[in-house]
Design a protein around this motif. Structure first.
Motif, PDB file in Angstrom:
ATOM      1  N   ALA A  50     -11.759  11.735   5.302  1.00 38.49           N
ATOM      2  CA  ALA A  50     -12.347  11.215   6.530  1.00 38.49           C
ATOM      3  C   ALA A  50     -13.591  10.431   6.148  1.00 38.49           C
ATOM      4  O   ALA A  50     -14.283  10.776   5.198  1.00 38.49           O
ATOM      5  N   ASN A  51     -13.851   9.376   6.886  1.00 36.69           N
ATOM      6  CA  ASN A  51     -14.967   8.494   6.563  1.00 36.69           C
ATOM      7  C   ASN A  51     -15.414   7.818   7.846  1.00 36.69           C
ATOM      8  O   ASN A  51     -14.592   7.451   8.665  1.00 36.69           O
ATOM      9  N   GLU A  52     -16.702   7.639   8.011  1.00 34.42           N
ATOM     10  CA  GLU A  52     -17.222   6.966   9.196  1.00 34.42           C
ATOM     11  C   GLU A  52     -18.114   5.819   8.781  1.00 34.42           C
ATOM     12  O   GLU A  52     -19.029   5.992   7.982  1.00 34.42           O
ATOM     13  N   ARG A  53     -17.828   4.641   9.290  1.00 30.81           N
ATOM     14  CA  ARG A  53     -18.638   3.442   9.050  1.00 30.81           C
ATOM     15  C   ARG A  53     -18.933   2.813  10.399  1.00 30.81           C
ATOM     16  O   ARG A  53     -18.028   2.359  11.082  1.00 30.81           O
ATOM     17  N   SER A  55     -19.181   2.470  14.066  1.00 29.09           N
ATOM     18  CA  SER A  55     -18.552   3.201  15.166  1.00 29.09           C
ATOM     19  C   SER A  55     -17.119   3.601  14.846  1.00 29.09           C
ATOM     20  O   SER A  55     -16.449   4.218  15.664  1.00 29.09           O
ATOM     21  N   VAL A  56     -16.615   3.251  13.660  1.00 29.57           N
ATOM     22  CA  VAL A  56     -15.211   3.508  13.322  1.00 29.57           C
ATOM     23  C   VAL A  56     -15.081   4.739  12.428  1.00 29.57           C
ATOM     24  O   VAL A  56     -15.691   4.815  11.370  1.00 29.57           O
ATOM     25  N   LEU A  57     -14.284   5.685  12.883  1.00 31.63           N
ATOM     26  CA  LEU A  57     -13.954   6.867  12.098  1.00 31.63           C
ATOM     27  C   LEU A  57     -12.584   6.646  11.476  1.00 31.63           C
ATOM     28  O   LEU A  57     -11.625   6.324  12.176  1.00 31.63           O
ATOM     29  N   ARG A  58     -12.487   6.790  10.161  1.00 32.74           N
ATOM     30  CA  ARG A  58     -11.225   6.620   9.431  1.00 32.74           C
ATOM     31  C   ARG A  58     -10.786   7.980   8.926  1.00 32.74           C
ATOM     32  O   ARG A  58     -11.518   8.650   8.215  1.00 32.74           O
ATOM     33  N   ARG A  59      -9.590   8.383   9.297  1.00 30.42           N
ATOM     34  CA  ARG A  59      -8.990   9.612   8.759  1.00 30.42           C
ATOM     35  C   ARG A  59      -7.683   9.223   8.108  1.00 30.42           C
ATOM     36  O   ARG A  59      -6.930   8.410   8.644  1.00 30.42           O
ATOM     37  N   GLY A  60      -7.409   9.789   6.951  1.00 29.18           N
ATOM     38  CA  GLY A  60      -6.195   9.406   6.267  1.00 29.18           C
ATOM     39  C   GLY A  60      -5.699  10.455   5.308  1.00 29.18           C
ATOM     40  O   GLY A  60      -6.338  11.485   5.098  1.00 29.18           O
ATOM     41  N   ARG A  61      -4.541  10.151   4.736  1.00 28.37           N
ATOM     42  CA  ARG A  61      -3.966  11.016   3.710  1.00 28.37           C
ATOM     43  C   ARG A  61      -3.152  10.163   2.758  1.00 28.37           C
ATOM     44  O   ARG A  61      -2.688   9.079   3.092  1.00 28.37           O
ATOM     45  N   VAL A  62      -2.987  10.683   1.556  1.00 27.89           N
ATOM     46  CA  VAL A  62      -2.220   9.999   0.525  1.00 27.89           C
ATOM     47  C   VAL A  62      -0.767  10.446   0.657  1.00 27.89           C
ATOM     48  O   VAL A  62      -0.478  11.634   0.569  1.00 27.89           O
ATOM     49  N   LEU A  63       0.124   9.481   0.893  1.00 28.47           N
ATOM     50  CA  LEU A  63       1.544   9.802   1.041  1.00 28.47           C
ATOM     51  C   LEU A  63       2.285   9.744  -0.281  1.00 28.47           C
ATOM     52  O   LEU A  63       3.216  10.505  -0.511  1.00 28.47           O
ATOM     53  N   GLU A  64       1.870   8.816  -1.152  1.00 26.84           N
ATOM     54  CA  GLU A  64       2.587   8.608  -2.409  1.00 26.84           C
ATOM     55  C   GLU A  64       1.615   8.057  -3.439  1.00 26.84           C
ATOM     56  O   GLU A  64       0.780   7.223  -3.126  1.00 26.84           O
ATOM     57  N   CYS A  65       1.736   8.530  -4.669  1.00 32.36           N
ATOM     58  CA  CYS A  65       0.933   7.997  -5.758  1.00 32.36           C
ATOM     59  C   CYS A  65       1.777   8.041  -7.026  1.00 32.36           C
ATOM     60  O   CYS A  65       1.936   9.099  -7.627  1.00 32.36           O
ATOM     61  N   ARG A  66       2.332   6.900  -7.394  1.00 34.05           N
ATOM     62  CA  ARG A  66       3.129   6.779  -8.616  1.00 34.05           C
ATOM     63  C   ARG A  66       2.363   5.894  -9.577  1.00 34.05           C
ATOM     64  O   ARG A  66       2.302   4.687  -9.403  1.00 34.05           O
ATOM     65  N   ARG A  67       1.796   6.517 -10.561  1.00 35.56           N
ATOM     66  CA  ARG A  67       0.926   5.817 -11.484  1.00 35.56           C
ATOM     67  C   ARG A  67       1.740   5.122 -12.546  1.00 35.56           C
ATOM     68  O   ARG A  67       2.642   5.740 -13.088  1.00 35.56           O
ATOM     69  N   PRO A  68       1.532   3.918 -12.930  1.00 42.21           N
ATOM     70  CA  PRO A  68       0.623   2.904 -12.399  1.00 42.21           C
ATOM     71  C   PRO A  68       1.346   1.894 -11.516  1.00 42.21           C
ATOM     72  O   PRO A  68       1.128   0.695 -11.624  1.00 42.21           O
ATOM     73  N   VAL A  69       2.231   2.362 -10.656  1.00 43.90           N
ATOM     74  CA  VAL A  69       3.083   1.442  -9.906  1.00 43.90           C
ATOM     75  C   VAL A  69       2.703   1.309  -8.445  1.00 43.90           C
ATOM     76  O   VAL A  69       2.563   0.202  -7.939  1.00 43.90           O
ATOM     77  N   SER A  70       2.520   2.421  -7.721  1.00 42.04           N
ATOM     78  CA  SER A  70       2.289   2.301  -6.283  1.00 42.04           C
ATOM     79  C   SER A  70       1.415   3.422  -5.738  1.00 42.04           C
ATOM     80  O   SER A  70       1.314   4.509  -6.322  1.00 42.04           O
ATOM     81  N   LEU A  71       0.809   3.129  -4.592  1.00 42.46           N
ATOM     82  CA  LEU A  71      -0.015   4.077  -3.856  1.00 42.46           C
ATOM     83  C   LEU A  71       0.213   3.791  -2.380  1.00 42.46           C
ATOM     84  O   LEU A  71       0.106   2.636  -1.950  1.00 42.46           O
TER      85      LEU A  71
END
Length: 197
Positions: A50-53, A55-71
Motif C-alpha cells: 500500500a502506498n499513498e501519494r 490524495s491517491v491511495l495505491r493498494r496492490g499485489r504481485v500476481l506473477e514474477c518470472r525472473r528475468p522475463v515478466s512481472l
C-alpha cells in the motif's frame, strides 16, 4: 476494459533490465522507505503493498514474477470518489542488440472515474512514461529522484494480517532486516514540507 501498451529498447541484457525494473517499481511500491542505493529484493508472488501519494491511495499485489522475463501487478487506485483497477504486465524480451521492455496496462474505472476517463487515461499514460524513465535512469547509473508521500513498505504475504490488514494506518514505513526493524514516519511540518523523523 481500456488498454495501453508501452515499450522501450535498451542495449543492456535481459537480467540487467529486469533488475532495473524491479528496483524502479519497488521504490514506488513494496520497498518504499528503503535507503537510497540499496538493492530491493525481488517480490514474492502474493506480496501485498500500500502506498499513498497526495490524495491517491495505491493498494496492490504481485500476481506473477518470472525472473528475468515478466512481472504482473494488480493494483487499485483510490482517489475519492474515483476507483481505478489496474493490471500491469511487464515483460522483458531479448533482441539482437539488447532487450525490449514491454508494459501491457489494462484498467477498469468505477462510475465516478468514468466521468473523468480522459483524465485517467492521460494520468496512467504519464505514470508509465515516468516508470520507463526511472528504468532508463537506473540503467544509466544516475540518481533517481526520491518522491514524497507516505506509504506502507514491505511485502505482506497474501492471506495474512499485519500492517496491511483492516485499519492499517498509512504513514508508517519500515523494512525488516534480520533481527532489526527499521521504521520511519513521514511527518508533515506546519510549513507543509514533509520531514522524516
Amino acid at each position: 476494459m481500456p488498454r495501453q501498451r508501452h515499450e522501450a529498447q535498451y542495449p543492456e541484457s535481459m537480467t540487467v533490465v529486469f533488475s532495473a525494473l524491479i528496483a524502479s517499481l519497488a521504490r514506488h511500491r513494496w520497498a518504499e522507505g528503503v535507503r537510497p542505493g540499496a538493492v530491493p529484493r525481488i517480490p514474492r508472488v502474493g506480496c501485498r503493498y500500500a502506498n499513498e501519494r497526495g490524495s491517491v491511495l495505491r493498494r496492490g499485489r504481485v500476481l506473477e514474477c518470472r525472473r528475468p522475463v515478466s512481472l504482473t501487478l494488480y493494483e487499485t487506485l483510490f482517489d475519492t470518489p474515483c476507483r481505478v483497477r489496474l493490471r500491469l504486465r511487464w515483460r522483458v524480451e531479448p533482441r539482437d542488440s539488447g532487450s525490449l521492455l514491454l508494459l501491457d496496462l489494462s484498467y477498469e474505472l468505477n462510475a465516478a472515474a468514468s466521468f473523468r476517463r480522459r483524465h485517467w487515461h492521460g494520468r496512467l499514460h504519464a505514470h508509465c512514461g515516468r516508470m520507463f524513465g526511472f528504468v532508463r535512469a537506473r540503467l544509466a547509473g544516475a540518481p533517481v529522484e526520491q518522491g514524497t508521500g507516505a506509504g506502507v513498505a514491505g511485502c505482506q504475504e497474501a492471506g495474512t494480517g499485519g500492517a496491511h490488514g483492516q485499519g492499517a494506518g498509512i504513514g508508517v514505513t519500515g523494512q525488516s532486516t534480520g533481527s532489526e526493524t527499521i521504521a520511519s514516519t513521514n511527518v508533515t511540518a506546519l510549513s507543509g514540507i514533509p520531514s522524516l523523523r
